[in-house]
Design a protein around this motif. Structure first.
Motif, short mmCIF file in Angstrom:
data_model
loop_
_atom_site.label_atom_id
_atom_site.label_comp_id
_atom_site.label_asym_id
_atom_site.label_seq_id
_atom_site.Cartn_x
_atom_site.Cartn_y
_atom_site.Cartn_z
N PHE A 17 3.52 -2.13 -13.67
CA PHE A 17 4.70 -1.83 -12.87
C PHE A 17 4.35 -2.16 -11.43
CE2 PHE A 17 4.80 0.72 -16.66
CZ PHE A 17 6.08 0.49 -17.13
N VAL A 18 5.12 -3.04 -10.83
CA VAL A 18 4.84 -3.49 -9.48
C VAL A 18 5.94 -2.98 -8.55
CG1 VAL A 18 4.42 -5.48 -7.99
CG2 VAL A 18 3.67 -5.55 -10.38
N HIS A 19 5.52 -2.16 -7.58
CA HIS A 19 6.43 -1.69 -6.54
C HIS A 19 6.42 -2.76 -5.44
CE1 HIS A 19 6.56 2.52 -8.02
NE2 HIS A 19 5.42 2.14 -8.58
N ILE A 20 7.60 -3.17 -5.02
CA ILE A 20 7.71 -4.25 -4.04
C ILE A 20 8.47 -3.75 -2.83
CG2 ILE A 20 8.54 -6.61 -3.65
CD1 ILE A 20 8.52 -6.87 -6.80
N GLU A 21 7.84 -3.86 -1.68
CA GLU A 21 8.50 -3.51 -0.43
C GLU A 21 9.06 -4.81 0.17
OE1 GLU A 21 7.27 -1.77 3.92
OE2 GLU A 21 6.26 -0.93 2.14
N VAL A 22 10.32 -4.74 0.58
CA VAL A 22 11.04 -5.94 1.01
C VAL A 22 11.45 -5.80 2.48
CG1 VAL A 22 13.13 -7.31 0.58
CG2 VAL A 22 11.89 -6.31 -1.34
N THR A 23 11.41 -6.91 3.20
CA THR A 23 11.91 -6.95 4.57
C THR A 23 13.37 -6.54 4.56
OG1 THR A 23 10.42 -8.78 5.08
CG2 THR A 23 12.25 -8.41 6.60
N SER A 56 16.28 -1.98 -8.24
CA SER A 56 16.26 -1.45 -6.89
C SER A 56 15.97 0.03 -7.02
CB SER A 56 17.63 -1.62 -6.21
OG SER A 56 17.98 -2.97 -6.12
N ILE A 57 15.12 0.57 -6.15
CA ILE A 57 14.73 1.97 -6.27
C ILE A 57 14.74 2.66 -4.91
CG2 ILE A 57 13.30 1.57 -8.31
CD1 ILE A 57 10.83 1.69 -6.40
N THR A 58 14.66 3.98 -4.98
CA THR A 58 14.42 4.77 -3.78
C THR A 58 12.96 5.19 -3.81
OG1 THR A 58 14.96 6.85 -4.88
CG2 THR A 58 16.78 5.68 -3.82
N GLY A 59 12.47 5.73 -2.72
CA GLY A 59 11.09 6.20 -2.69
C GLY A 59 10.15 5.12 -2.20
N GLY A 60 8.97 5.05 -2.82
CA GLY A 60 7.92 4.13 -2.38
C GLY A 60 8.19 2.70 -2.76
N GLY A 61 8.89 1.98 -1.93
CA GLY A 61 9.20 0.59 -2.19
C GLY A 61 10.69 0.39 -2.33
N THR A 109 3.04 -5.20 -1.97
CA THR A 109 3.23 -4.74 -3.35
C THR A 109 2.19 -3.67 -3.65
OG1 THR A 109 1.73 -6.35 -4.34
CG2 THR A 109 4.05 -7.01 -4.10
N ARG A 110 2.50 -2.88 -4.65
CA ARG A 110 1.56 -1.91 -5.20
C ARG A 110 1.69 -1.97 -6.70
NH1 ARG A 110 2.21 3.62 -6.53
NH2 ARG A 110 4.30 3.45 -5.69
N THR A 111 0.58 -2.19 -7.38
CA THR A 111 0.61 -2.41 -8.83
C THR A 111 -0.04 -1.27 -9.58
OG1 THR A 111 0.51 -4.80 -8.45
CG2 THR A 111 -0.06 -4.02 -10.66
N GLU A 112 0.63 -0.84 -10.63
CA GLU A 112 0.09 0.17 -11.54
C GLU A 112 0.05 -0.44 -12.93
OE1 GLU A 112 3.02 3.18 -10.94
OE2 GLU A 112 2.11 3.87 -9.08
N VAL A 113 -1.13 -0.43 -13.54
CA VAL A 113 -1.30 -1.00 -14.88
C VAL A 113 -1.13 0.11 -15.91
CG1 VAL A 113 -2.89 -2.17 -16.45
CG2 VAL A 113 -2.81 -2.82 -14.03
N ALA A 114 -0.31 -0.15 -16.92
CA ALA A 114 -0.11 0.81 -18.01
C ALA A 114 -1.31 0.75 -18.94
CB ALA A 114 1.17 0.47 -18.77
N LEU A 115 -1.81 1.91 -19.31
CA LEU A 115 -2.95 1.97 -20.22
C LEU A 115 -2.51 2.03 -21.67
CD1 LEU A 115 -5.14 4.53 -18.26
CD2 LEU A 115 -5.30 2.01 -18.25
N ARG A 116 -1.52 2.87 -21.96
CA ARG A 116 -1.04 3.03 -23.33
C ARG A 116 0.40 3.52 -23.28
NH1 ARG A 116 -4.49 7.06 -26.61
NH2 ARG A 116 -5.97 5.37 -26.32
N GLU A 117 1.21 3.00 -24.16
CA GLU A 117 2.60 3.46 -24.25
C GLU A 117 2.62 4.81 -24.95
OE1 GLU A 117 6.48 1.04 -25.13
OE2 GLU A 117 5.46 1.50 -27.02
N ARG A 118 3.22 5.80 -24.31
CA ARG A 118 3.29 7.15 -24.88
C ARG A 118 4.64 7.43 -25.53
NH1 ARG A 118 -1.77 9.39 -25.30
NH2 ARG A 118 -2.97 8.64 -23.53
#
Length: 158
Positions: free
Chosen positions: A68-74, A96-101, A131-140
């Protein structure tokens, strides 16, 4: 018009038995084929049913890494960046999200090196600040709709 109990029964069948014919669905539900078809048409028209394509596994297609990649945009460039994301085949969803990015992208990759290449491509896009990337380890919990449909059905019965 919100979905009613028959609609939820139809949706449950579609989720549980996606390859069954309309005639068989009607038989199982005990309704006329025309009634069922009219309901299906309305559910599609109202956007409740959004597709009939098969669910595909990125891992089985050679892309087992999920991030999951959070992307901050100009400021003022959200639409342009969103359009650019649509051209990246490894991005399977973006919101499009609120919060961090400003955007959150679901990205699949062949391996970690490939993921890094995809992220570097994102960073180089005009309008992307960081960007900030979070790698998924396992689908729960797999993507699912049946528990929601069942809950709506219980509410419709009340």
């Amino acid at each position: 018009m919100p979905v009613d109990e028959l609609d939820t029964r139809i949706l449950r069948l579609l989720l549980e038995q996606p390859r069954t014919s309309v005639r068989e669905y009607a038989r199982i539900l005990g309704v006329a084929r025309g009634t069922l078809q009219a309901r299906l048409d309305r559910l599609e028209r109202d956007g409740v049913i959004t597709g009939t394509a098969p669910a595909l596994s990125p891992a089985a297609l050679g892309h087992p890494v999920l991030a999951f990649v959070h992307i901050e945009v100009t400021q003022g460039h959200l639409d342009e960046v969103g359009d650019a994301l649509a051209a990246v085949p490894e991005i399977v969803e973006a919101f499009s999200i609120t919060g961090g990015g400003d955007l959150l992208a679901r990205v699949v990759a062949r391996d970690n090196a490939h993921l890094e290449d995809v992220v570097q491509n994102l960073i180089s896009m005009p309008g992307v600040v960081r960007t900030r990337t979070e790698v998924a380890l396992r689908e729960r919990v797999s993507h699912r709709m049946l528990p929601l449909v069942e809950s709506i059905g219980r509410s419709a019965r009340r």
